[in-house]
Design an enzyme around this catalytic site. Structure first.
Site, PDB file in Angstrom:
ATOM      1  N   HIS A   1       0.836  -1.204   0.000  1.00  0.00           N
ATOM      2  CA  HIS A   1       0.000   0.000   0.000  1.00  0.00           C
ATOM      3  C   HIS A   1       0.866   1.247   0.000  1.00  0.00           C
ATOM      4  O   HIS A   1       2.095   1.177   0.113  1.00  0.00           O
ATOM      5  CB  HIS A   1      -0.989  -0.006   1.176  1.00  0.00           C
TER       6      HIS A   1
ATOM      7  N   CYS B   1       3.076  -4.772   6.641  1.00  0.00           N
ATOM      8  CA  CYS B   1       2.747  -4.513   5.240  1.00  0.00           C
ATOM      9  C   CYS B   1       3.961  -3.931   4.514  1.00  0.00           C
ATOM     10  O   CYS B   1       4.969  -3.593   5.127  1.00  0.00           O
ATOM     11  CB  CYS B   1       1.581  -3.538   5.136  1.00  0.00           C
TER      12      CYS B   1
END
Length: 197
Positions: A149, A173
């Site tokens: 992301h 992430c």
């Protein structure tokens, strides 16, 4: 089958009482089992041993075509944890070319980004975590809560709250520059293979 539990699906379909079914129904079930077997074979692939070996080594533009790595799409994503770089390859088995390199930021100690072979499973344009008081744009999921992301934003989606790239800084992430996350979101389809090591 939808969740790729092919062996379980075959076992369920194989456990039926033939005396309760017509000949046509039995043929239909046997045909379904055959088609699920094909799905399972394609999913496991002939290259699974080679790909497993690939995650033990650094993948580079020079050696990538020696591992017999396939992807179900024309792209392959490779994340090098030591270099904090994400590499996008385009092509097919033993014919990959490097097309993009993204400066990345992976998980900090205790919240490490997982190693392994994955595939893109979902995507979205925004999420916000109350727990961490930040969100991100253009997420691409590859396992559970693990995503590629953008850099983290405030709740209003207006201000980046941490510009760190090139060193571990996330909760697991993979953070990318906003324009790189957008490119991944727009171009990397579901089922694209991802290798992280």
């Amino acid at each position: 089958v939808a969740n790729k539990y092919y062996t379980k699906a075959i076992n369920i379909l194989s456990n039926y009482d033939k005396s309760l079914l017509s000949k046509d129904e039995i043929i239909d079930i046997e045909n379904k089992i055959s088609s699920i077997n094909l799905f399972r074979d394609e999913y496991q692939g002939d290259d699974s041993e080679y790909t497993s070996n690939a995650i033990l080594k650094e993948i580079t533009p020079i050696n990538i075509n020696s591992f017999s790595i396939s992807s179900k799409t024309p792209y392959l994503v490779y994340l090098n944890l030591d270099k904090q770089m994400t590499y996008i390859y385009e092509g097919s088995n033993n014919n990959w070319s490097l097309v993009k390199e993204f400066n990345s930021s992976t998980g900090i100690g205790g919240k490490e980004t997982p190693n392994g072979i994955f595939a893109v499973t979902d995507r979205g344009d925004w999420f916000y975590s109350e727990e961490f008081q930040q969100g991100a744009k253009y997420w691409v999921q590859f396992m559970g809560d693990y995503l590629f992301h953008s850099l983290p934003f405030d709740e209003n989606q207006e201000n980046i709250v941490d510009y760190t790239l090139g060193t571990p800084a996330s909760h697991g992430c993979i953070r990318l520059a906003v324009e790189d996350a957008k490119w991944l979101y727009d171009n990397i389809d579901n089922e694209t293979k991802i290798i992280i090591n």
